[in-house]
Design a protein around this motif. Structure first.
Motif, PDB file in Angstrom:
ATOM      1  N   ALA A 173       0.755  -1.283   0.086  1.00  0.00           N
ATOM      2  CA  ALA A 173      -0.028   0.020   0.016  1.00  0.00           C
ATOM      3  C   ALA A 173       0.891   1.258   0.065  1.00  0.00           C
ATOM      4  O   ALA A 173       1.718   1.321   0.669  1.00  0.00           O
ATOM      5  CB  ALA A 173      -0.936   0.123   1.298  1.00  0.00           C
ATOM      6  N   GLY A 174       0.527   2.366  -0.780  1.00  0.00           N
ATOM      7  CA  GLY A 174       1.291   3.293  -1.230  1.00  0.00           C
ATOM      8  C   GLY A 174       2.685   3.014  -1.810  1.00  0.00           C
ATOM      9  O   GLY A 174       3.479   4.118  -1.477  1.00  0.00           O
ATOM     10  N   ALA A 175       2.892   2.283  -2.404  1.00  0.00           N
ATOM     11  CA  ALA A 175       4.046   2.128  -3.210  1.00  0.00           C
ATOM     12  C   ALA A 175       3.572   1.573  -4.885  1.00  0.00           C
ATOM     13  O   ALA A 175       2.265   1.050  -4.717  1.00  0.00           O
ATOM     14  CB  ALA A 175       4.854   0.988  -2.685  1.00  0.00           C
ATOM     15  N   TYR A 176       4.580   1.619  -5.752  1.00  0.00           N
ATOM     16  CA  TYR A 176       4.175   0.984  -6.825  1.00  0.00           C
ATOM     17  C   TYR A 176       5.466   0.204  -7.521  1.00  0.00           C
ATOM     18  O   TYR A 176       6.319   0.551  -7.199  1.00  0.00           O
ATOM     19  CB  TYR A 176       3.685   1.943  -7.947  1.00  0.00           C
ATOM     20  CG  TYR A 176       4.769   3.119  -8.149  1.00  0.00           C
ATOM     21  CD1 TYR A 176       5.651   3.005  -9.278  1.00  0.00           C
ATOM     22  CD2 TYR A 176       4.700   4.480  -7.176  1.00  0.00           C
ATOM     23  CE1 TYR A 176       6.493   4.054  -9.518  1.00  0.00           C
ATOM     24  CE2 TYR A 176       5.733   5.208  -7.637  1.00  0.00           C
ATOM     25  CZ  TYR A 176       6.518   5.491  -8.789  1.00  0.00           C
ATOM     26  OH  TYR A 176       7.502   6.230  -8.848  1.00  0.00           O
TER      27      TYR A 176
ATOM     28  N   THR B  21       8.174   3.689  -3.014  1.00  0.00           N
ATOM     29  CA  THR B  21       7.324   4.059  -2.151  1.00  0.00           C
ATOM     30  C   THR B  21       6.820   5.406  -2.545  1.00  0.00           C
ATOM     31  O   THR B  21       7.444   6.213  -2.949  1.00  0.00           O
ATOM     32  CB  THR B  21       7.674   4.052  -0.670  1.00  0.00           C
ATOM     33  OG1 THR B  21       7.979   2.738   0.152  1.00  0.00           O
ATOM     34  CG2 THR B  21       6.561   4.686   0.453  1.00  0.00           C
ATOM     35  N   ASP B  22       5.365   5.893  -2.625  1.00  0.00           N
ATOM     36  CA  ASP B  22       4.813   6.579  -2.968  1.00  0.00           C
ATOM     37  C   ASP B  22       3.820   7.251  -2.006  1.00  0.00           C
ATOM     38  O   ASP B  22       2.645   6.837  -2.176  1.00  0.00           O
ATOM     39  CB  ASP B  22       4.376   6.775  -4.366  1.00  0.00           C
ATOM     40  CG  ASP B  22       3.848   8.041  -5.028  1.00  0.00           C
ATOM     41  OD1 ASP B  22       3.850   9.145  -4.282  1.00  0.00           O
ATOM     42  OD2 ASP B  22       3.166   7.921  -6.090  1.00  0.00           O
ATOM     43  N   ILE B  23       4.041   8.383  -1.371  1.00  0.00           N
ATOM     44  CA  ILE B  23       3.189   9.053  -0.647  1.00  0.00           C
ATOM     45  C   ILE B  23       2.493  10.471  -0.838  1.00  0.00           C
ATOM     46  O   ILE B  23       1.739  10.882  -0.094  1.00  0.00           O
ATOM     47  CB  ILE B  23       3.603   9.085   1.095  1.00  0.00           C
ATOM     48  CG1 ILE B  23       4.941   9.982   1.073  1.00  0.00           C
ATOM     49  CG2 ILE B  23       3.839   7.649   1.613  1.00  0.00           C
ATOM     50  CD1 ILE B  23       5.469   9.880   2.621  1.00  0.00           C
ATOM     51  N   THR B  24       2.988  10.723  -1.921  1.00  0.00           N
ATOM     52  CA  THR B  24       2.889  12.029  -2.351  1.00  0.00           C
ATOM     53  C   THR B  24       1.768  12.135  -3.378  1.00  0.00           C
ATOM     54  O   THR B  24       2.205  11.411  -4.555  1.00  0.00           O
ATOM     55  CB  THR B  24       4.230  12.864  -2.867  1.00  0.00           C
ATOM     56  OG1 THR B  24       5.003  12.907  -1.831  1.00  0.00           O
ATOM     57  CG2 THR B  24       3.745  14.288  -3.454  1.00  0.00           C
ATOM     58  N   PRO B  25       0.773  12.647  -3.377  1.00  0.00           N
ATOM     59  CA  PRO B  25      -0.197  12.724  -4.406  1.00  0.00           C
ATOM     60  C   PRO B  25       0.252  13.481  -5.593  1.00  0.00           C
ATOM     61  O   PRO B  25       1.121  14.390  -5.610  1.00  0.00           O
ATOM     62  CB  PRO B  25      -1.438  13.217  -3.771  1.00  0.00           C
ATOM     63  CG  PRO B  25      -0.859  14.474  -2.814  1.00  0.00           C
ATOM     64  CD  PRO B  25       0.358  13.664  -2.270  1.00  0.00           C
TER      65      PRO B  25
ATOM     66  N   THR C 240      -5.824   9.479  -9.824  1.00  0.00           N
ATOM     67  CA  THR C 240      -4.962   8.875  -9.087  1.00  0.00           C
ATOM     68  C   THR C 240      -3.629   8.582  -9.466  1.00  0.00           C
ATOM     69  O   THR C 240      -3.590   8.396 -10.777  1.00  0.00           O
ATOM     70  CB  THR C 240      -5.464   7.579  -7.877  1.00  0.00           C
ATOM     71  OG1 THR C 240      -5.385   6.513  -8.886  1.00  0.00           O
ATOM     72  CG2 THR C 240      -6.969   7.979  -7.611  1.00  0.00           C
TER      73      THR C 240
ATOM     74  N   VAL D 229      -0.334   4.092  -7.129  1.00  0.00           N
ATOM     75  CA  VAL D 229      -0.701   3.566  -5.847  1.00  0.00           C
ATOM     76  C   VAL D 229      -2.099   4.074  -5.053  1.00  0.00           C
ATOM     77  O   VAL D 229      -2.477   3.511  -3.934  1.00  0.00           O
ATOM     78  CB  VAL D 229       0.392   3.879  -4.812  1.00  0.00           C
ATOM     79  CG1 VAL D 229       1.672   3.344  -5.487  1.00  0.00           C
ATOM     80  CG2 VAL D 229       0.543   5.315  -4.341  1.00  0.00           C
TER      81      VAL D 229
ATOM     82  N   ASN E 207      -3.063   7.355  -4.655  1.00  0.00           N
ATOM     83  CA  ASN E 207      -3.124   8.797  -4.072  1.00  0.00           C
ATOM     84  C   ASN E 207      -3.809   9.533  -4.861  1.00  0.00           C
ATOM     85  O   ASN E 207      -3.530   9.959  -6.144  1.00  0.00           O
ATOM     86  CB  ASN E 207      -1.542   9.219  -3.926  1.00  0.00           C
ATOM     87  CG  ASN E 207      -0.852   8.616  -2.842  1.00  0.00           C
ATOM     88  OD1 ASN E 207      -1.346   8.147  -1.862  1.00  0.00           O
ATOM     89  ND2 ASN E 207       0.280   8.075  -3.106  1.00  0.00           N
TER      90      ASN E 207
END
Length: 608
Positions: free
Chosen positions: A337-340, A371-375, A467, A470, A472
């Motif tokens: 979750a939150g990654a690609y 990891t990608d937590i930035t929209p 989105t 991931v 966001n």
């Protein structure tokens, strides 16, 4: 009287000796093996009844591939495959062969060898390690076999399997391991079948690969009832059948898979080995079909894992597994979750999440996750002309673009548009693709002069969002703009009907103005505002024009002037500030002093 081999050519690697009734003295190095085997074959050939050793009667550790002698027996209840085809020559040995000169064995053309490693739950063949090192050093591919001594005690099959694996330690580059089934030791057919299946499953669990089953057709029929269970478990067949041109294959042609290795004689001669030796043939011309393969995975980024079909070959960091040769393995990259997933390296390539490889050799695969937590962020551009388009460009790949989440609105309603979506590299993609970087919306009709518009990304209101890969969601971006309020007569919002012609002249607003002389010729234009200025060109040949707004006629206007005059405004104002339509039509009438009846239009300016 005893039977002894009459040697043919001791240097012929694949030629078995014939059995002739002559006096003999058994070689001292192989007393047990030679006497037992010759005695059984003699009994069969002379028509005597066969009496095999009772269960467990053999001395501890004396078993070897073919020691039961049953491979000399041909029966009619199983399938015989016609012909053999190309094969690769090999041997199998145990401590009964004594010291082996592996250099000479390799020079004799032998390509592979199966070595006895273990017997029962605690016996290790004393020559195994030495033979393995010597055979490998001389270029032979090496496999190991276990001589089974089943008994009904709980856990016996697993105990024997673990003992075998601890000694043989099959690794990539080795031949598949082998279960040598030549005794039953009091187990009935169902019990022995279960015992063998447990042994095979335990070795598979410990090593990752599926062992061979070594058996003769007669032994398999009498001990297991000719079961197909082991074949259906995936165990390949090493069949022992001597003195025939092609082997009889038990278990209904091993459930249709046939034999892979054939022990075709027990009395072969090979340079470098003293006395009798088993000779084997591998079906086909590719040794790799029985060689254990290695699948190595390197998962980078700490933000995902790789799963596999068949199961058991995936992981979330670094791992290596032994794999049955020729296995087709499908790997799937599964981001957290939150990654690609960014892509594969090695034996897999590209960025699609699924990759399929065939294990005809060792394979190494890399998988990269981020990891990608930035929209994602959208930048919206708006058109500068009536026929222009709005654009939404994103700072990373996005997915989920629909007609409801990247929209152009006027007065709260969606404007009908044509959509074009593109990747980061520029090529167009379907708008439901998962790697979009930009969207461009072109109105199907020209923008309304003076109209208020808003271009929106992710407007909410129940629309699923755009989105990143991931999930966001991009933030809502809305950019308001107004369509140009000044419209040249040649631009798309101005619709002409009847016959018009353009007059090029510098004093005109856009360098040209339009003239219509026929009765009923005119123009109409939608606009949004409180009124318009109709910029005309008056002159001595002009006639009268009828103006109407929203279908309501206004007083007729006379465009006559004694000299041609540019920039004359016919103003209509005082309207509600909303959408309207203005229309001007040539009436075909003119004052008596006019030399013509034409009307002219140069530009329309929207008020408000």
């Amino acid at each position: 009287m005893a039977l002894q081999r009459a040697s043919t050519d001791a240097d012929d690697p694949d030629r078995a000796s014939s059995l002739l009734p002559t006096p003999m003295t058994m070689p001292s190095i192989l007393p047990r093996r030679s006497s037992a085997r010759v005695g059984i074959v003699a009994a069969f050939l002379l028509g005597a009844s066969l009496s095999f050793p009772a269960a467990g009667a053999s001395s501890h550790g004396d078993g070897f591939a073919g020691s039961s002698g049953e491979a000399a027996i041909t029966i009619a209840r199983t399938t015989t495959r016609s012909g053999v085809g190309p094969t690769i020559a090999g041997v199998d040995v145990s401590h009964w062969q004594g010291t082996v000169d592996w250099t000479k064995v390799a020079e004799a053309g032998k390509r592979f060898v199966f070595l006895k490693a273990t017997d029962d739950f605690d016996y290790t063949d004393p020559t195994f390690q030495t033979n393995r090192g010597g055979a490998r050093a001389n270029g032979l591919l090496v496999g190991a076999y276990h001589f089974a001594r089943p008994d009904p005690s709980p856990g016996d099959a697993r105990e024997e399997a673990r003992h075998f694996v601890s000694v043989a330690d099959p690794q990539p580059g080795d031949l598949l391991p082998v279960l040598d089934m030549e005794t039953s030791r009091g187990l009935n057919q169902d019990e022995l079948t279960r015992w063998a299946r447990v042994w095979v499953a335990e070795v598979r669990a410990l090593t990752g690969v599926t062992p061979f089953v070594y058996t003769s057709p007669y032994g398999w029929l009498t001990r297991t009832g000719d079961t197909v269970a082991l074949a259906r478990d995936g165990a390949p067949l090493w069949v022992a059948h001597w003195g025939v041109s092609s082997p009889t294959v038990p278990a209904q042609d091993w459930d249709g898979h046939g034999w892979v290795v054939w022990q075709h004689t027990s009395t072969g001669h090979v340079r470098g080995i003293v006395g009798n030796v088993d000779l084997d043939r591998l079906a086909g011309e590719r040794l790799g079909r029985i060689v254990i393969r290695r699948l190595s995975l390197e998962v980078d980024g700490g933000a995902g894992r790789v799963t596999s079909l068949p199961q058991g070959f995936g992981c979330d960091s670094s791992c290596a597994r032994s794999v049955d040769p020729d296995t087709t393995v499908t790997l799937t990259a599964v981001p957290d979750a939150g990654a690609y997933f960014t892509g594969w390296t090695g034996a897999c390539t590209g960025a699609e999440p699924t990759c399929t490889i065939q294990m005809r050799a060792d394979r190494a695969v890399g998988a990269r996750f981020v990891t990608d937590i930035t929209p994602p962020t959208a930048t919206v551009s708006v058109p500068g002309t009536f026929g222009g388009s709005m654009g939404a460009a994103f700072d990373e790949n996005v997915r989920g673009v629909t007609p409801w989440n990247v929209v152009l609105r006027a007065g709260g309603s969606r404007v009908a548009v044509d959509r074009v979506c593109r990747s980061a590299a520029g090529p167009t993609l379907p708008c439901d693709a998962t790697t979009l970087r930009s969207v461009r919306l072109t109105p199907q009709d020209p923008l309304v002069p003076g109209g208020d518009y808003v271009a929106v990304v992710n407007p909410g209101a129940g629309a699923s969002p755009v989105t990143d890969r991931v999930g966001n969601a991009a933030g809502t971006v809305a950019r308001s703009f107004q369509a140009p309020a000044s419209v040249e007569q040649s631009q798309s919002p101005v619709r002409k009907f009847g016959t018009w012609h353009a007059v090029r002249t510098a004093p005109a607003s856009g360098g040209t103005y339009a003239v219509a002389g026929d009765t009923g010729a005119g123009i109409w234009m939608p606009f949004d505002g409180t009124g318009v200025d109709l910029i005309t060109v008056t002159g001595p040949n002009r006639g009268r024009a009828q103006i109407s707004v929203d279908g309501e006629r206004l007083p007729t206007v006379d465009l006559y002037a004694s000299v041609r005059t540019f920039g004359v405004a016919l103003r209509v104002d005082g309207l509600p500030d909303r959408a309207h339509t203005v229309r001007i039509v040539a009436t075909g009438r003119a004052r008596s002093t006019s030399s013509g009846r034409s009307i002219a239009i140069d530009r329309i300016d929207v008020l408000g």
